[in-house]
Write a protein that holds these residues in place. Structure first.
Motif, mmCIF file in Angstrom:
data_model
loop_
_atom_site.group_PDB
_atom_site.id
_atom_site.type_symbol
_atom_site.label_atom_id
_atom_site.label_comp_id
_atom_site.label_asym_id
_atom_site.label_seq_id
_atom_site.Cartn_x
_atom_site.Cartn_y
_atom_site.Cartn_z
ATOM 1 N N VAL A 1 0.849 -1.182 0.000
ATOM 2 C CA VAL A 1 0.000 0.000 0.000
ATOM 3 C C VAL A 1 0.890 1.239 0.000
ATOM 4 O O VAL A 1 1.878 1.297 0.720
ATOM 5 N N SER B 1 1.800 -3.298 -13.700
ATOM 6 C CA SER B 1 1.382 -2.962 -12.341
ATOM 7 C C SER B 1 0.253 -1.939 -12.360
ATOM 8 O O SER B 1 0.156 -1.133 -13.279
ATOM 9 N N TRP B 2 -0.575 -1.990 -11.321
ATOM 10 C CA TRP B 2 -1.686 -1.063 -11.168
ATOM 11 C C TRP B 2 -1.768 -0.601 -9.727
ATOM 12 O O TRP B 2 -1.215 -1.228 -8.826
ATOM 13 N N GLY B 3 -2.521 0.456 -9.523
ATOM 14 C CA GLY B 3 -2.851 0.924 -8.194
ATOM 15 C C GLY B 3 -4.346 1.175 -8.140
ATOM 16 O O GLY B 3 -4.939 1.665 -9.101
ATOM 17 N N ARG B 4 -4.955 0.792 -7.046
ATOM 18 C CA ARG B 4 -6.395 0.995 -6.871
ATOM 19 C C ARG B 4 -6.615 1.459 -5.433
ATOM 20 O O ARG B 4 -5.988 0.930 -4.523
ATOM 21 N N VAL C 1 -3.453 3.648 -1.561
ATOM 22 C CA VAL C 1 -3.602 2.935 -2.824
ATOM 23 C C VAL C 1 -2.915 1.566 -2.721
ATOM 24 O O VAL C 1 -1.752 1.479 -2.335
ATOM 25 N N GLN C 2 -3.660 0.528 -3.062
ATOM 26 C CA GLN C 2 -3.109 -0.830 -3.086
ATOM 27 C C GLN C 2 -2.427 -1.030 -4.433
ATOM 28 O O GLN C 2 -3.032 -0.818 -5.481
ATOM 29 N N VAL C 3 -1.163 -1.432 -4.423
ATOM 30 C CA VAL C 3 -0.414 -1.684 -5.644
ATOM 31 C C VAL C 3 -0.389 -3.192 -5.868
ATOM 32 O O VAL C 3 -0.145 -3.971 -4.942
ATOM 33 N N TYR C 4 -0.638 -3.606 -7.112
ATOM 34 C CA TYR C 4 -0.649 -5.028 -7.447
ATOM 35 C C TYR C 4 -0.171 -5.208 -8.874
ATOM 36 O O TYR C 4 -0.175 -4.268 -9.657
ATOM 37 N N HIS C 5 0.311 -6.422 -9.207
ATOM 38 C CA HIS C 5 0.768 -6.625 -10.580
ATOM 39 C C HIS C 5 0.428 -8.016 -11.102
ATOM 40 O O HIS C 5 0.164 -8.946 -10.350
#
Length: 110
Positions: free
Chosen positions: A61, A89-92, A79-83
């Motif tokens: 995060v 990779s993205w952030g939501r 923002v939660q970062v994930y790939h």
């Protein structure tokens, strides 16, 4: 820490350490940096996105730092970062990430 991110952080840290003029034991500092890096493993958190049918690795995060401009309302938002397996990779926003868009997944990223 995601392995990709860890490699970039280590490379940046190495460049900074090697460029410093003060007397430091670069090799010892780099060894400590590398020891602190945790490679991705089966213990990494994986989530499944039912709509997309993909499994993602959760990286961590971050907190938004946007003090002015059209997105200033996002200042301080988490923002939660994930790939995905291809490295994208993205952030939501955390509240959107945790609202049912993703579900826990026990396996590796496909």
């Amino acid at each position: 820490m995601d392995d990709r991110v860890a490699r970039h952080a280590a490379a940046a840290a190495e460049a900074v350490l090697r460029s410093r003029g003060d007397a430091v034991d670069v090799d010892l500092e780099l060894a400590a940096l590398r020891a602190a890096q945790v490679p991705p493993s089966a213990e990494a958190r994986h989530v499944f996105h039912p709509k997309r049918g993909h499994v993602y690795v959760v990286c961590g995060v971050i907190e938004m730092q946007i003090s002015h401009g059209p997105f200033a309302a996002a200042e301080g938002k988490r923002v939660q970062v994930y790939h995905y397996a291809d490295g994208t990779s993205w952030g939501r926003f955390v509240e959107k990430f945790e609202d049912g868009h993703f579900v826990q997944h026990g396996g590796e990223v496909a």
